[in-house]
Structure formats: structure tokens, C-alpha cells
Scaffold this motif. Structure first.
Motif, short mmCIF file in Angstrom:
data_model
loop_
_atom_site.label_atom_id
_atom_site.label_comp_id
_atom_site.label_asym_id
_atom_site.label_seq_id
_atom_site.Cartn_x
_atom_site.Cartn_y
_atom_site.Cartn_z
N PHE A 220 0.72 -1.40 0.09
CA PHE A 220 0.15 0.11 0.08
C PHE A 220 0.88 1.16 0.01
O PHE A 220 0.60 2.15 -0.80
N LEU A 221 1.88 1.26 0.82
CA LEU A 221 2.68 2.72 0.92
C LEU A 221 4.03 2.28 -0.03
O LEU A 221 4.59 1.50 0.24
N ILE A 222 4.08 3.23 -0.77
CA ILE A 222 5.46 3.64 -1.87
C ILE A 222 6.14 4.49 -1.25
O ILE A 222 5.40 5.82 -1.22
N LEU A 223 7.49 4.28 -0.81
CA LEU A 223 8.15 5.23 -0.13
C LEU A 223 9.38 5.44 -0.92
O LEU A 223 10.45 4.53 -0.73
N PRO A 224 9.34 6.47 -1.56
CA PRO A 224 10.81 6.75 -2.42
C PRO A 224 11.75 6.91 -1.63
O PRO A 224 12.99 6.69 -1.79
N HIS A 225 11.45 7.72 -0.22
CA HIS A 225 12.42 7.81 0.79
C HIS A 225 12.20 6.75 1.96
O HIS A 225 11.51 6.96 2.77
N PRO A 226 12.87 5.65 1.86
CA PRO A 226 12.60 4.53 2.87
C PRO A 226 12.74 4.83 4.12
O PRO A 226 12.04 4.28 4.84
N GLU A 227 13.51 6.08 4.69
CA GLU A 227 13.46 6.40 5.91
C GLU A 227 12.26 6.90 6.59
O GLU A 227 12.17 6.92 7.68
N VAL A 228 11.45 7.25 5.66
CA VAL A 228 10.06 7.46 6.13
C VAL A 228 9.41 6.61 6.94
O VAL A 228 8.83 6.76 7.80
N ALA A 229 9.70 5.42 6.57
CA ALA A 229 9.09 4.18 7.38
C ALA A 229 9.53 4.12 8.74
O ALA A 229 8.57 3.78 9.57
N GLY A 230 10.90 4.49 9.03
CA GLY A 230 11.17 4.53 10.35
C GLY A 230 10.50 5.63 11.29
O GLY A 230 10.20 5.61 12.11
N TYR A 231 10.64 6.89 10.50
CA TYR A 231 9.85 8.14 11.30
C TYR A 231 8.47 7.92 11.54
O TYR A 231 7.88 8.08 12.44
N TYR A 232 7.77 7.20 10.42
CA TYR A 232 6.27 6.78 10.72
C TYR A 232 6.15 5.80 11.93
O TYR A 232 5.16 6.09 13.03
N ALA A 233 6.92 4.97 12.01
CA ALA A 233 6.88 3.89 13.13
C ALA A 233 7.32 4.70 14.60
O ALA A 233 6.51 4.10 15.37
#
Length: 256
Positions: A220-233
Motif C-alpha cells: 500500500f505505501l510506496i516510499l521513495p525515501h525509505p527512511e520515512v518508514a522509520g519516522y512513521y513507526a
């Protein structure tokens, strides 16, 4: 998923990520409709990719509906709809109501209005793919810009709802949440430009490549900046700590 011989619509396709998506889709063999409120930009990109220009103002019910209906007729059906149009006008909560309304119309309601025409078409044929460009601001927050932050959060929420509502009936929904991308929007972002570029400002073509790869992965989530996953978590795990950190970023960004 291959885009070869697919009917593809790209909104906000005259510049930036939208143009890059149109170029990539055409290179992959798609039949492409390029939409933009800037008719000249839409025509220029359509000529570049061998596509069809359908300028329209997606901030209106008529514009969104006519775009979808005309594109279905021109392409013989829409397989993929890249809902990429967006604006970042606004600042704090005190901006005038018209600015808020424009942000809501373009960043949120354009997707809602397009879906009203798209979903029945997709349910009838049993398949369709809606790729919505939101922003990392839709998962986190854009410091200094309330209308943008609020409407991008709403965009993510609407995409989630669409996926839940229609995902078992052939309608695939994904949302793209980049940080800084080397576009006019980033270059005009003022004090937050450096902050948005902290994890590297990507080129639009790189974002388009990530989106197409993400479509194949199906997440569902496409994150061109993978770091965003960590910030979101981190935001979800300890919201108060995350807010405190964001306040510190706000102070450093606007008081130095």
C-alpha cells in the motif's frame, strides 16, 4: 505489473513527478493521457511521450468527471490512474478560508471526485489501479504548512478507505509518500527546503521508477525515501516524543 499496452492517466502530468510518470509509462509501452490544469504543459508532455493531452481543473466536479469519462473513451478503458496533481499553498491556521478550500479541493477532493467515476468502471470490468501521490507529510507533518499537512493526511486516509472498501473486488489502491523531490514545489518551499532535503532530494525520474517498482510489489505505501518508514513507526510508537522532536525541528527551522 507491466504497463505495456495499459491505458494510463497521469494528473498533474505537466511537470515534476507527473511528467516523469508519463515518460516512464510511455517508455514501458502504455497508452498515456496527460492531464494538467496548465494546458500548454499537458500538450507539451503529451507530444513528448506520444500521448493524449486532456487539460482539466480537477478542483471541480465537472473537471474530474469529464477527465475520467473522456480518458475512458480515448483509451478504451483506464487500467491505471496516477492521481498526482497537488498544491502546497498555505501556511498557518490563519490563512484565509479560500486557501484552505483550494487545498482541500486539489489535494483531497480531486481524488474523491475521480474515484466516483473510476470505481464503477473498474468494478464492472473487475480490475483497476489507483496510485495516489500524497507526501511524507501525509504520514508525518509538514512543518509550517497546515493546509498541506491536513489535506495530505486526508489523502492517505481516503486511499486507505478505498483499499478497504474495494480491494477485494479488483481495485488496487496505493499511496506514494515522498519527502523532498527536485521539483518547483521543493524549490519554492522556503525555510523548509533544507529540512525536506535532509534525506536527499530525489529526481522526479527516480521517484517514477520507485513508483513503478512499488506497483509491482503491491504494498500500500510506496516510499521513495525509505527512511520515512522509520519516522512513521517512531511517530506511532511514541507520539509525544515524536511531537517534541518536531517542535525542536520547528524552532531550528524558523528561528535561526
Amino acid at each position: 505489473m507491466s504497463l505495456h499496452d495499459k491505458g494510463v492517466v497521469v494528473t498533474g502530468g505537466g511537470n515534476g513527478i507527473g511528467r516523469a510518470l508519463a515518460v516512464r509509462a510511455a517508455a514501458d509501452g502504455a497508452r498515456v493521457v496527460v492531464n494538467d490544469i496548465d494546458a500548454d504543459a499537458a500538450v507539451a508532455v503529451a507530444r513528448e511521450v506520444g500521448g493524449i493531452a486532456l487539460p482539466a481543473d480537477l478542483a471541480t466536479e465537472t473537471g474530474a468527471t469529464q477527465l475520467v469519462e473522456t480518458a475512458i473513451e480515448a483509451l478504451g478503458g483506464i487500467d491505471v490512474f496516477f492521481g498526482n496533481a497537488g498544491i502546497d499553498s498555505g501556511a498557518g491556521e490563519h490563512v484565509d478560508d479560500r486557501t484552505w478550500e483550494k487545498a482541500i479541493d486539489v489535494n483531497l477532493m480531486a481524488h474523491v471526485r475521480a474515484s466516483r467515476a473510476l470505481v464503477p468502471h473498474w468494478l464492472e470490468r473487475g480490475s483497476g489501479h489507483f496510485v495516489v501521490t500524497a507526501s511524507a507529510a501525509g504520514l508525518l507533518t509538514m512543518i509550517g504548512n497546515a493546509p498541506y499537512s491536513v489535506t495530505k493526511h486526508a489523502t492517505v486516509a481516503f486511499a486507505e478507505w478505498l483499499s478497504i472498501e474495494h480491494g477485494n473486488r479488483g481495485v488496487r489502491v496505493q499511496v506514494v509518500c515522498p519527502q523532498g523531490v527536485n521539483t518547483r514545489m521543493l524549490r519554492s518551499s522556503g525555510a523548509v527546503q533544507e529540512l525536506l532535503s535532509h534525506d536527499d532530494a530525489l529526481e522526479p525520474a527516480d521517484v517514477a521508477d520507485t513508483i513503478v517498482a512499488g506497483m509491482d510489489d503491491g504494498q500500500f505505501l510506496i516510499l521513495p525515501h525509505p527512511e520515512v518508514a522509520g519516522y512513521y513507526a517512531a511517530r506511532a510508537a511514541d507520539t509525544d516524543r515524536w511531537l517534541a522532536g518536531m517542535r525542536r525541528l520547528h524552532e531550528r527551522t524558523f528561528t535561526r
